[in-house]
Design a protein around this motif. Structure first.
Motif, short mmCIF file in Angstrom:
data_model
loop_
_atom_site.label_atom_id
_atom_site.label_comp_id
_atom_site.label_asym_id
_atom_site.label_seq_id
_atom_site.Cartn_x
_atom_site.Cartn_y
_atom_site.Cartn_z
N ASN A 1 -7.62 2.71 -7.78
CA ASN A 1 -6.49 3.17 -7.76
C ASN A 1 -6.08 4.67 -7.91
O ASN A 1 -6.28 5.12 -9.13
CB ASN A 1 -5.46 2.42 -8.38
CG ASN A 1 -3.86 2.78 -8.18
OD1 ASN A 1 -3.64 3.21 -7.37
ND2 ASN A 1 -2.93 2.45 -9.18
N ALA A 2 -6.14 5.33 -6.86
CA ALA A 2 -6.17 6.77 -7.11
C ALA A 2 -7.69 7.21 -7.71
O ALA A 2 -8.94 7.00 -7.43
CB ALA A 2 -5.09 7.48 -7.49
N ASN A 3 -7.35 7.95 -8.91
CA ASN A 3 -8.48 8.31 -9.73
C ASN A 3 -8.85 7.50 -10.82
O ASN A 3 -9.44 7.82 -11.90
CB ASN A 3 -8.54 9.83 -10.30
CG ASN A 3 -7.18 9.94 -11.27
OD1 ASN A 3 -6.35 9.25 -11.26
ND2 ASN A 3 -7.08 11.39 -11.90
N THR A 4 -8.39 6.28 -10.93
CA THR A 4 -8.59 5.31 -11.92
C THR A 4 -9.19 4.01 -11.45
O THR A 4 -9.23 3.57 -10.15
CB THR A 4 -7.20 4.97 -12.52
OG1 THR A 4 -6.49 4.32 -11.81
CG2 THR A 4 -6.67 5.99 -13.27
N VAL A 5 -9.75 3.06 -12.23
CA VAL A 5 -10.43 1.78 -11.96
C VAL A 5 -9.87 0.74 -13.12
O VAL A 5 -9.74 1.17 -14.14
CB VAL A 5 -11.90 1.98 -11.83
CG1 VAL A 5 -12.56 2.40 -13.23
CG2 VAL A 5 -12.53 0.57 -11.53
#
Length: 129
Positions: A97-101
């Protein structure tokens, strides 16, 4: 007032006292055994939760080592096999999700009074600094 010697009107009274004392001791020991069983069960649950945390962290580190990109199927399969080996019946999922996992692991955990209760752990990690 005369005392009669040699006569004991309470024959067998000490035997009843011993039996009552043994019954009280038995009930106490059963309580200790029950607490020990509960303690061992909770130690097992704690071990499972530690393993889940380590596997989630391992997946996040594998993604970071792959330049924050999704892993190839062989790496994911190897991770899922290791997860299933350490925590039988556990299922893992990875979502970007965008720059997160988000790494989500679901497993059955034995609880006091229940054979299995489903638990879910989700680790969210930022990929870019």
């Amino acid at each position: 007032m005369a005392f009669v010697t040699g006569s004991t009107p309470h024959n067998g009274f000490t035997l009843i006292e011993v039996l009552v004392a043994l019954l009280v001791l038995l009930v106490g020991l059963l309580g200790v055994v029950g607490m020990q069983y509960l303690s061992l069960q909770q130690v097992n649950n704690s071990n499972l939760r530690s393993q889940v945390n380590l596997h989630a962290l391992e997946m996040v580190e594998m993604i970071r080592a792959n330049d924050n990109n999704a892993l190839v199927a062989a790496d994911v399969d190897a991770w899922e096999a290791a997860l299933d080996r350490d925590i039988p019946g556990a299922e893992g999922a990875v979502a970007f999700n965008a720059n997160t996992v988000n790494v989500t692991i679901t497993w059955d955990e034995r609880q006091y009074g229940s054979d299995a209760a489903e638990q879910t752990y989700t680790m969210t990690a930022r990929l870019e600094q």
